[in-house]
Scaffold this active site. Structure first.
Site, mmCIF file in Angstrom:
data_model
loop_
_atom_site.group_PDB
_atom_site.id
_atom_site.type_symbol
_atom_site.label_atom_id
_atom_site.label_comp_id
_atom_site.label_asym_id
_atom_site.label_seq_id
_atom_site.Cartn_x
_atom_site.Cartn_y
_atom_site.Cartn_z
ATOM 1 N N GLU A 171 -6.700 4.289 7.236
ATOM 2 C CA GLU A 171 -8.097 3.898 7.379
ATOM 3 C C GLU A 171 -8.709 4.259 8.740
ATOM 4 O O GLU A 171 -9.053 3.364 9.535
ATOM 5 C CB GLU A 171 -8.251 2.385 7.144
ATOM 6 C CG GLU A 171 -7.726 1.926 5.791
ATOM 7 C CD GLU A 171 -8.040 0.464 5.491
ATOM 8 O OE1 GLU A 171 -8.430 -0.266 6.422
ATOM 9 O OE2 GLU A 171 -7.899 0.053 4.337
ATOM 10 N N GLU A 353 -3.707 0.630 -1.244
ATOM 11 C CA GLU A 353 -3.970 -0.806 -1.035
ATOM 12 C C GLU A 353 -5.029 -1.275 -2.017
ATOM 13 O O GLU A 353 -6.049 -0.605 -2.198
ATOM 14 C CB GLU A 353 -4.519 -1.100 0.377
ATOM 15 C CG GLU A 353 -3.505 -1.073 1.474
ATOM 16 C CD GLU A 353 -4.125 -1.375 2.847
ATOM 17 O OE1 GLU A 353 -5.118 -2.118 2.930
ATOM 18 O OE2 GLU A 353 -3.591 -0.834 3.833
HETATM 19 C C1 FCB Z 1 -7.158 -3.119 5.109
HETATM 20 C C2 FCB Z 1 -6.002 -2.915 6.058
HETATM 21 C C3 FCB Z 1 -4.847 -3.846 5.832
HETATM 22 C C4 FCB Z 1 -5.288 -5.242 5.431
HETATM 23 C C5 FCB Z 1 -6.327 -5.191 4.348
HETATM 24 C C6 FCB Z 1 -6.797 -6.547 3.873
HETATM 25 O O1 FCB Z 1 -8.335 -2.675 5.703
HETATM 26 O O2 FCB Z 1 -5.510 -1.608 5.958
HETATM 27 O O3 FCB Z 1 -4.052 -3.840 6.980
HETATM 28 O O4 FCB Z 1 -5.677 -5.953 6.517
HETATM 29 O O5 FCB Z 1 -7.421 -4.444 4.762
#
Ligand code: FCB
Length: 444
Positions: A171, A353
């Protein structure tokens, strides 16, 4: 509210070659601060009023000491893969050499995963920049990109063939915008003049590391992880649509367009001169090095309207919301995946994620988080539908394996499918973890 996760019987996500995993990041779970150099998040946590509960990463989930039990836990969920990140300040010394103890720590983890037949998805940078590099300008200093390349080179040589997939960065939007423009993440700088400069050096770091990783680890899949918060207009008016498109370019397309189109969105030229990225000859070629996979992180969407003085105005998140205040809107996940597939020639995609913070309660060793199961169900459906519509998605990682240090929110937000009691470090698989395990076991 349900206690199970399911997918249509013919779903490609119910085949064994679809990868399921769980994800974590070094600073959020490890602790073990004495055994590494300080990083920007240590410093940020020490700064008053930056972290909601004034906590830090000194102990976190004590995964530094409990990693063996945690790998048993991962194995018990039946997942195919574990996405972890390497703490740069744990494996590299101030002189830019490998720190043997730190490397051995990760080698032990990677070997254990290999023995258990769990694929290691390794992220090289999940935000814990060594503080001494920040003292030298951090991501505002072009040299940090070359320091990253050096780190990627040494660590990928040390890891040999233990890594199934490398992601250079997690990110870069968060590192650049939240860290160097909005100031709500480390290192906490505020000002539009910093964000895009930091973003360019991050993307350059990614592009410089790619050929090095491919050379050192030819059998690994190498790519990058980007997050997207799809942008929607409040109304169908031209003004709201234009504001929304600007926000999308600024927050989302900024990080993906250079990878595939070798250029930043056109709004780049509209930025005031002192806010422009410092692009040197050849940079965009370096950034656009081909990638084996794209990691996509998705949590929520955002809604925008026209604003007379600013480029856009973001509206408060609508209901229903998770415990962190993010709107639950799975349609945006489907529309994101299909629209990226239309806009770019994507390599295979992994959802690296996806998950939700919920106000979990533990009673008699049970966490009945049906709200989180519902979140997973609707978002797995969105992935299924995107695959049906032609997006090449190879896998899905739940964020997160376990509750952990949620950055500026400290320990107040729980994202795990495993509950962590921070006093005893006891782990308890939540109902969502059991549902995830069951879904995974149903594949043919
Ligand atoms: C993302 C991050 C991760 C976590 C989630 C909720 O932005 O990559 O580390 O904190 O959010």
């Amino acid at each position: 509210m349900s206690s199970k996760l399911s997918l249509p019987q013919n779903s490609k996500m119910l085949k064994r070659d679809f990868t399921y995993g769980v994800a974590t990041a070094s600073f959020q779970i490890e602790g073990g601060v004495e055994q590494r150099l300080p990083c920007i998040w240590d410093t940020f946590c020490d700064t008053p009023n930056k972290i909601l509960d004034a906590s830090n990463g000194d102990i976190a989930c004590d995964h530094f000491n409990l990693w063996q039990e945690d790998i048993e836990l991962i194995d018990s969920l039946g997942v195919d893969a574990y996405r972890l990140s390497i703490s740069w300040p744990r494996v590299i010394t101030k002189d830019g050499e490998l720190n043997k103890d730190g490397v051995d720590y990760y080698l032990a983890i990677l070997n254990r995963l290999k023995n258990k037949n769990i694929k290691a998805f390794v992220t090289l940078y999940h935000w814990d920049l060594p503080q001494h590099l920040e003292d030298n300008g951090g991501w505002l200093n072009r040299d940090t990109a070359y320091q990253f390349k050096h780190y990627a080179d040494l660590i990928s040589q040390a890891f040999g063939d233990l890594v199934y997939a490398y992601a250079t960065l997690n990110e870069p939007f968060c590192s650049a915008y939240l860290g160097y423009e909005a100031g709500i993440h480390a290192p906490g700088l505020v000002g539009q003049e910093y964000g895009k400069k930091a973003a360019h050096h991050l993307l350059l770091a990614h592009g410089l590391a790619m050929p090095v990783l491919k050379a050192n680890s030819p059998n690994s899949q190498c790519g990058i992880v980007l997050n997207f918060t799809p942008c929607y207009p409040e109304s169908a008016s031209e003004a709201d649509k234009a504001a929304t498109s600007y926000a999308d370019d600024y927050f989302n397309q900024w990080y993906i367009k250079p990878l595939f189109d070798k250029q930043y969105p056109n709004i780049c030229q509209q930025l005031p001169a002192h806010c422009q990225p410092d692009i040197q000859a050849g940079d965009m070629e370096i950034i656009a090095h081909s990638i084996d996979f794209l990691g996509i992180n998705f949590y929520t969407r955002a809604i925008y309207r026209h604003h007379d003085d600013k480029k856009f105005e973001e509206l408060p998140a609508r209901a229903p919301r998770t415990d962190i205040g993010w709107e639950i809107y799975p349609m945006a996940f489907y529309e994101l995946l299909t629209s990226l597939n239309d806009l770019y020639t994507l390599p295979p995609v992994y959802i690296t994620e996806n998950g939700a913070a919920m106000a979990d309660k533990i009673t008699d060793s049970v966490v009945n988080d049906t709200d989180r199961i519902d979140y997973y169900q609707s978002h797995l459906n969105a992935v299924h539908n995107a695959i049906e519509d032609g997006v090449d998605i190879k896998g899905y990682f739940a964020w997160s394996l376990m509750d952990n240090f949620e950055w500026a929110e400290g320990y107040t937000k729980r994202f795990g499918i495993v509950y962590v009691d921070y006093k005893t470090q006891l782990r308890t698989v939540k109902a969502s973890g059991l549902a995830y395990k069951h879904l995974i076991s149903e594949r043919t």
